[in-house]
Write a protein that holds these residues in place. Structure first.
Motif, PDB file in Angstrom:
ATOM      1  N   VAL A 189       0.825  -1.208   0.000  1.00 50.28           N
ATOM      2  CA  VAL A 189       0.000   0.000   0.000  1.00 50.28           C
ATOM      3  C   VAL A 189       0.857   1.255   0.000  1.00 50.28           C
ATOM      4  N   ALA A 190       1.890   1.278   0.847  1.00 51.08           N
ATOM      5  CA  ALA A 190       2.757   2.450   0.946  1.00 51.08           C
ATOM      6  C   ALA A 190       4.114   2.041   1.468  1.00 51.08           C
ATOM      7  N   CYS A 191       5.094   2.879   1.186  1.00 48.56           N
ATOM      8  CA  CYS A 191       6.432   2.700   1.714  1.00 48.56           C
ATOM      9  C   CYS A 191       6.917   4.073   2.145  1.00 48.56           C
ATOM     10  N   LEU A 192       7.090   4.238   3.443  1.00 46.99           N
ATOM     11  CA  LEU A 192       7.467   5.527   4.010  1.00 46.99           C
ATOM     12  C   LEU A 192       8.926   5.511   4.438  1.00 46.99           C
ATOM     13  N   ARG A 193       9.622   6.580   4.108  1.00 48.85           N
ATOM     14  CA  ARG A 193      11.021   6.686   4.520  1.00 48.85           C
ATOM     15  C   ARG A 193      11.091   7.373   5.874  1.00 48.85           C
ATOM     16  N   LYS A 194      11.876   6.762   6.779  1.00 52.15           N
ATOM     17  CA  LYS A 194      12.080   7.337   8.111  1.00 52.15           C
ATOM     18  C   LYS A 194      13.001   8.545   8.000  1.00 52.15           C
TER      19      LYS A 194
END
Length: 126
Positions: free
Chosen positions: A100-105
């Motif tokens: 669904v999503a890939c978020l960068r820290k």
């Protein structure tokens, strides 16, 4: 608006697990945390999870291997990956893997919560 009931968080970083758990619980979600993909896969977690939030890179089994194991078992819950990789290459790879999503820290709390809210609707349309 319907909220996801049960969220699983899989991350080898205890501080990240605690932070995500606190944020999600404060937003009305039931949260279960796991320190490793194997812990999650060996639990009842996949059966009850409405949305999975997982780190991509972890010692031993990583996020993609866990996702492959879940899909092999027939579980297709929405997945949101988080990554400290600043190149963006890992996130691009996982977007192609039915994520669904890939978020960068580091990411904003509101951004994560928006994806958690969106995840079940995207999953229903695929």
């Amino acid at each position: 608006m319907h909220k996801t009931h049960v969220i699983a968080v899989v991350d080898d970083d205890e501080a990240m697990r605690t932070s995500l758990s606190s944020l999600l619980r404060a937003s009305g979600y039931q949260v279960f945390c796991y320190a490793a993909p194997a812990d999650y896969l060996d639990s009842d977690g996949p059966v009850q999870t409405d949305c999975l939030i997982s780190d991509i890179q972890m010692p031993g089994m990583g996020g993609l291997q866990m996702l492959d194991a879940l899909r092999a078992r027939g579980w297709r819950m929405p997945v949101i990956f988080v990554s400290a990789d600043q190149s963006g290459l890992l996130c691009a790879k996982f977007r192609e893997a039915d994520v669904v999503a890939c978020l960068r820290k580091p990411f904003a709390a509101d951004e994560l919560l928006a994806w958690v809210e969106f995840a079940p609707r995207k999953s229903e349309n695929t």
